[in-house]
Design a protein around this motif. Structure first.
Motif, PDB file in Angstrom:
ATOM      1  N   MET A  97     -30.417 -17.337  42.450  1.00 31.82           N
ATOM      2  CA  MET A  97     -31.144 -16.457  43.355  1.00 31.82           C
ATOM      3  C   MET A  97     -32.110 -15.581  42.579  1.00 31.82           C
ATOM      4  N   CYS A  98     -31.729 -15.157  41.382  1.00 31.13           N
ATOM      5  CA  CYS A  98     -32.631 -14.366  40.556  1.00 31.13           C
ATOM      6  C   CYS A  98     -33.894 -15.154  40.219  1.00 31.13           C
ATOM      7  N   LEU A  99     -33.759 -16.455  39.948  1.00 33.99           N
ATOM      8  CA  LEU A  99     -34.938 -17.281  39.668  1.00 33.99           C
ATOM      9  C   LEU A  99     -35.876 -17.311  40.866  1.00 33.99           C
ATOM     10  N   GLY A 136     -40.560 -14.285  40.842  1.00 38.33           N
ATOM     11  CA  GLY A 136     -42.012 -14.225  40.958  1.00 38.33           C
ATOM     12  C   GLY A 136     -42.471 -12.970  41.667  1.00 38.33           C
ATOM     13  N   ALA A 137     -41.916 -12.707  42.842  1.00 44.92           N
ATOM     14  CA  ALA A 137     -42.329 -11.534  43.612  1.00 44.92           C
ATOM     15  C   ALA A 137     -41.984 -10.233  42.905  1.00 44.92           C
ATOM     16  N   ALA A 138     -40.922 -10.231  42.110  1.00 51.78           N
ATOM     17  CA  ALA A 138     -40.479  -9.013  41.416  1.00 51.78           C
ATOM     18  C   ALA A 138     -41.144  -8.831  40.063  1.00 51.78           C
ATOM     19  N   ARG A 139     -42.053  -9.726  39.699  1.00 53.77           N
ATOM     20  CA  ARG A 139     -42.784  -9.651  38.426  1.00 53.77           C
ATOM     21  C   ARG A 139     -41.826  -9.629  37.222  1.00 53.77           C
ATOM     22  N   VAL A 140     -40.837 -10.477  37.282  1.00 57.17           N
ATOM     23  CA  VAL A 140     -39.882 -10.616  36.170  1.00 57.17           C
ATOM     24  C   VAL A 140     -40.542 -11.435  35.066  1.00 57.17           C
ATOM     25  N   GLN A 141     -40.345 -11.004  33.825  1.00 56.92           N
ATOM     26  CA  GLN A 141     -40.915 -11.741  32.702  1.00 56.92           C
ATOM     27  C   GLN A 141     -39.984 -12.843  32.199  1.00 56.92           C
ATOM     28  N   GLN A 142     -38.690 -12.553  32.214  1.00 54.62           N
ATOM     29  CA  GLN A 142     -37.736 -13.514  31.648  1.00 54.62           C
ATOM     30  C   GLN A 142     -36.361 -13.279  32.266  1.00 54.62           C
ATOM     31  N   ILE A 143     -35.611 -14.383  32.446  1.00 51.37           N
ATOM     32  CA  ILE A 143     -34.217 -14.287  32.892  1.00 51.37           C
ATOM     33  C   ILE A 143     -33.353 -15.014  31.871  1.00 51.37           C
ATOM     34  N   VAL A 144     -32.296 -14.315  31.398  1.00 48.94           N
ATOM     35  CA  VAL A 144     -31.396 -14.862  30.392  1.00 48.94           C
ATOM     36  C   VAL A 144     -30.012 -14.985  31.021  1.00 48.94           C
ATOM     37  N   VAL A 145     -29.364 -16.126  30.824  1.00 49.74           N
ATOM     38  CA  VAL A 145     -28.006 -16.319  31.353  1.00 49.74           C
ATOM     39  C   VAL A 145     -27.039 -16.526  30.188  1.00 49.74           C
ATOM     40  N   GLU A 146     -25.852 -15.908  30.338  1.00 52.49           N
ATOM     41  CA  GLU A 146     -24.800 -16.014  29.318  1.00 52.49           C
ATOM     42  C   GLU A 146     -25.312 -15.584  27.940  1.00 52.49           C
TER      43      GLU A 146
END
Length: 918
Positions: free
Chosen positions: A1-3, A7-17
């Motif tokens: 869901m974070c992925l 886009g709309a939240a202007r996230v630069q990077q998502i890291v898991v674990e």
């Protein structure tokens, strides 16, 4: 869901674990998310470790080791308990740490979703977000599962996600890439039901073959499995494609799938004027340079000559081909060329068939679903279609549908018959005759037995029969079982039976006579319930009434689960006024025995009166009179008629032969009558004395039995006679003693354990299972839940599985679900209840009420908890039962979780993840 929100939240990077479960990197700050899943409420102890880690991360940001401002979020599906709510409201709660739960207040972070309640809720919310993306060609559910697979790869740090991260720049390509991968794949069914031991979609081998009749669900399996794999899968249906065109098609589809968005790549691969094999070779080289493999599914591959497949494999070593085929000579050629063995989809198991028929509006118990499986081969399309026919034309009764089809009296053709008839009519006359003759056997025969059946029924020489047998596998009509067994495929047998009928009564009778002799010889060497069922049907079809009556009057045949096969023939014999009076009486005796065993006293009384009428009208012997007298005495005790019991006891005792064995049987029945009348004291005294006498007859003492399993006890038995009756009678008497003694009794526990051992020695498996369930009830009664679970998994399930009993399966599994709940394995208990639910409507009223009570117990234990596990050493008597098969003493400690890839403890032979862990 974070992925999907990134886009709309202007996230630069998502890291898991990474340092935390999920890390969201924004322009000027970093959010660390810890995820907690709980069945009960969230407690302070559940998050103490997370708060300590937050302190370490906070310090790294303060020291300048990490850029941006940190904030921390703990999300959970569970609400907070009281102490944690107070801690959250206290003044010393960290200002940069927020708690977020499913039913809690909204968190004002547009890059984080509201926590779902469970996995189903998470999938639903992800699919809803995916439906808002501007890629209408892709089903939202498909994108959800594909993204889930990519996240799993990143969590493990597997290539190409060694960094555990997703950058915002690649998200559009990631979503777009998934559309390219899936746009040619057939859509899976709205509701997909897994088949037995489904093979993996992806594997290391360069070529694999999945073979199955039309309707086996091969395409649906691929479509469903492709949704759950993180790697691209290219699907090509070659139903109308000539063999030489296949290489070009594969090159075009794979290149478009894997490089369609890459500048210049397609031009290097799809060279103008190049042949299909040349382009395929170039594509394979390109894949090899990048360390990749292309996974290609070719549907209807049996239509392509094996030489064309071989050419593709030799030119493209970085291709992995999965060939979906119907049985044909080309499959045998492919197996030979690549030195591989074709795999098969095994169809639906009984639980899945029950769910499918229930959804179609039908009613079926476990035995009905087994029967339905034999008729349809368990193949998904045939099951669904036949269930629709049963719902429309048979009032939803699967039992009635099966009876009609087996008798070849049904009017409406099923899709199975229509589809398979095309193949069947293309067989030669000799092949059709061979299939017809072999269809009289619904159990696996050895190669020699099948050859003899063809020889005897068709009048063939050995070489001719062997030649016919060799020609059958390539037609798909013959199913190979293990290394040595074979039989006509269940789905094809319906057509074989119809063909046999058209070839005249003489061939049909001859085939059954020959098979009867083969099965009688085979059953002496390798006994099974399936063979016994078949033999009984053959006796009935060939008019061997006296043998069937002898079966019915032998108690052991009531123990083997074959009563449904015998009963119709006994009813016909008992109603045949032209038959001999003695045969009719013994047929009634067998029917009454089952009536009393199952508590059907009204029906039993009617048949006992019919036995008396035969005695009054004909000059029958003492044995016939005693059979009636014993049955009437037991009936009187079951309805509470003490005067009637006394009257019959006096009459029977006057006429009973003055032999020890006859007197012991009489005394046992007298003790049963006292027990039924509520006189437990007399019943216990009589049973205890009989137990001692039976031990003496068998040359045993109770001490001999403790610590020994049945195979170890057998050498202690007398060698010069058949001990089966004495073993069964001793077990019956021990069972009576246990019932009269009641629960919470060391005496009843010992008696039940010993009864189970002697029932197993006597091969009285139905009673073994029933007494085993009584033992489990007793263990639950005294809160020894772990021992109860062990007894079911290691002792009762293996016997039921090995013998193929069906009558007690549902009752045993419902009891198992209760035991699982008491052991704290709530998810496994819920799964078992879910699998049993489709059978509920077809359960006998008493069983249905018990199942409803058991479901309530399971729910109450889940919500409020159960009593604590009894912490005591295992009694020596109970340990003897546990030692029967494992030889290892179990510990009474909280049970470790069964590994998903371990064999299921229920004894099915399947992996836990595909059985009770599913």
């Amino acid at each position: 869901m974070c992925l999907l929100l990134a886009g709309a939240a202007r996230v630069q990077q998502i890291v898991v674990e990474g340092d935390e479960d999920v890390e969201v990197v924004l322009h000027d700050r970093r959010i660390y998310v810890q995820i907690k899943t709980r069945i009960g409420k969230l407690a302070a102890g559940d998050i103490s470790g997370a708060l300590e880690r937050f302190n370490d991360i906070r310090a790294k940001h303060a020291n300048g080791d990490r850029p941006g401002v940190p904030s921390f979020v703990i999300v959970s599906n569970a609400a907070l308990n009281g102490p944690l709510e107070k801690q959250l409201a206290s003044a010393d709660w960290p200002k940069d740490v927020k708690l977020h739960w499913s039913d809690g207040p909204e968190l004002k972070e547009e890059c984080l979703p509201h926590p779902p309640r469970d996995l189903a809720d998470a999938v639903s919310k992800c699919s809803e977000l995916a439906s808002q993306l501007p890629y209408a060609l892709l089903r939202p559910e498909t994108l959800t599962w594909k993204l889930s697979s990519q996240v799993m790869l990143a969590s493990a740090g597997s290539p190409p996600r060694k960094s555990h991260s997703f950058s915002s720049a690649e998200l559009p390509e990631l979503f777009e890439q998934l559309i390219v991968q899936m746009q040619e794949m057939p859509a899976p069914p709205t509701v997909y039901r897994a088949q037995i031991n489904e093979p993996a979609l992806l594997a290391e081998q360069p070529v694999r073959i999945i073979v199955g009749l039309s309707g086996a669900g091969k395409t649906a399996w691929v479509a469903e499995a492709a949704q759950h794999t993180p790697l691209p899968v290219t699907y090509i249906d070659v139903v109308e494609m000539p063999g030489p065109a296949l290489a070009s098609a594969i090159a075009r589809e794979v290149a478009g799938s894997m490089y369609g968005r890459s500048t210049g790549k397609l031009g290097e691969i799809l060279l103008p004027g190049a042949s299909g094999l040349d382009m395929l070779g170039t594509l394979s080289v390109t894949l090899g340079k990048e360390g990749l493999h292309a996974n290609v599914v070719i549907d209807n591959a049996h239509r392509i000559p094996a030489t064309d497949i071989e050419a593709i494999v030799s030119r493209a070593p970085n291709m992995r081909l999965l060939l979906l085929c119907q049985p044909s000579s080309e499959v045998a050629a492919l197996e030979a060329r690549f030195s591989i063995q074709a795999e098969a989809l095994s169809g639906w198991d009984e639980d899945t068939i029950a769910a499918a028929t229930h959804n179609a509006g039908c009613i079926a118990n476990f035995a009905d679903c087994q029967r339905f499986s034999r008729l349809t081969g368990g193949l998904p399309f045939y099951v669904v279609n036949a269930a629709a026919v049963a719902a429309r034309d048979y009032g939803g009764s699967i039992e009635s549908f099966c009876e009609d089809v087996e008798a070849q009296t049904h009017i409406v053709e099923t899709a199975q018959e229509i589809i398979l008839r095309r193949a069947f009519e293309g067989f030669s006359t000799d092949v059709r005759e061979s299939v017809a003759v072999l269809s009289v056997a619904d159990v696996a025969l050895s190669k020699d037995e099948a050859t003899k059946l063809l020889q005897g029924a068709c009048g063939l020489e050995l070489k001719g029969a062997a030649a016919r047998l060799r020609s059958l596998p390539s037609t798909g009509a013959l199913e190979l079982i293990g290394m040595t067994g074979l039989k006509i495929h269940d789905a094809m047998r319906m057509l074989g039976r119809a063909e046999l009928t058209t070839r005249g009564a003489d061939l049909e009778k001859k085939a059954r006579e020959v098979l009867r002799g083969i099965i009688m010889r085979s059953i002496r060497e390798d006994w099974s319930i399936g063979k016994l069922n078949l033999l009984i049907r053959l006796f009935g079809q060939l008019g061997d009434a006296m043998i069937l009556v002898q079966f019915a009057t032998d108690e052991l045949f009531h123990e083997m689960g074959v009563w449904p096969e015998i009963e119709p023939y006994l009813l016909a014999i008992a109603a045949d006024e032209a038959a001999e009076a003695g045969i009719r009486l013994w047929a009634l005796d067998g029917l009454v025995f089952n009536d009393l065993r199952t508590g059907q006293t009204e029906t039993g009384e009617t048949r006992i009166d019919a036995m008396k009428a035969l005695l009054d009208e004909h000059d029958l012997g003492e044995d016939e009179w005693l059979a009636w007298g014993m049955k009437r005495m037991l009936l009187k005790s079951m309805v509470g008629d003490a005067e009637g019991v006394d009257e019959m006891l006096g009459l029977v005792q006057e006429r009973i032969p003055a032999k020890a064995e006859h007197m012991r049987v009489f005394r046992y029945n007298r003790a049963v009558a006292f027990f039924k009348l509520g006189d437990n004291t007399t019943a216990i005294a009589e049973a205890a004395q009989l137990v001692e006498e039976y031990y003496d007859v068998l040359g045993l003492t109770p001490e001999d039995v403790i610590g020994r399993n049945p195979p170890q006890l057998r050498p202690f038995l007398p060698k010069d006679r058949d001990n089966t009756d004495q073993l069964k009678h001793l077990a019956d008497t021990l069972d009576l003693l246990a019932q009269a003694a009641g629960k919470k009794s060391q005496r009843s526990t010992m008696a039940r354990i010993h009864a189970m051992k002697f029932y197993e020695l006597a091969q009285a498996y139905s009673s073994f299972t029933r007494v085993g369930m009584d033992l489990v009830d007793e263990l639950v009664w005294v809160n020894d839940f772990e021992s109860a679970r062990y007894a079911i998994e290691r002792n009762i399930f293996p016997v039921v599985q090995a013998i193929g009993l069906t009558s007690d399966v549902l009752e045993l599994r419902a009891l198992y679900a209760v035991v699982l709940a008491y052991c704290g394995d709530h998810q496994a208990a819920a799964n078992e209840v879910r699998r049993l639910a489709p059978y509920e409507q077809a359960m006998a009223p008493g069983h249905r009420e018990a199942f409803q009570d058991q479901k309530q117990i399971i729910e109450n234990v889940r919500r409020y908890g159960g009593p604590p596990q009894r912490r005591v050493d295992i009694p020596a008597s109970l340990q003897a039962l546990f030692d029967q098969r494992s030889g290892v003493r179990p510990t009474i400690e909280p049970r470790k979780k069964v590994g998903r890839n371990e064999r299921c403890p229920c004894g099915s032979g399947q992996k836990y993840k595909r059985c009770h862990g599913r």
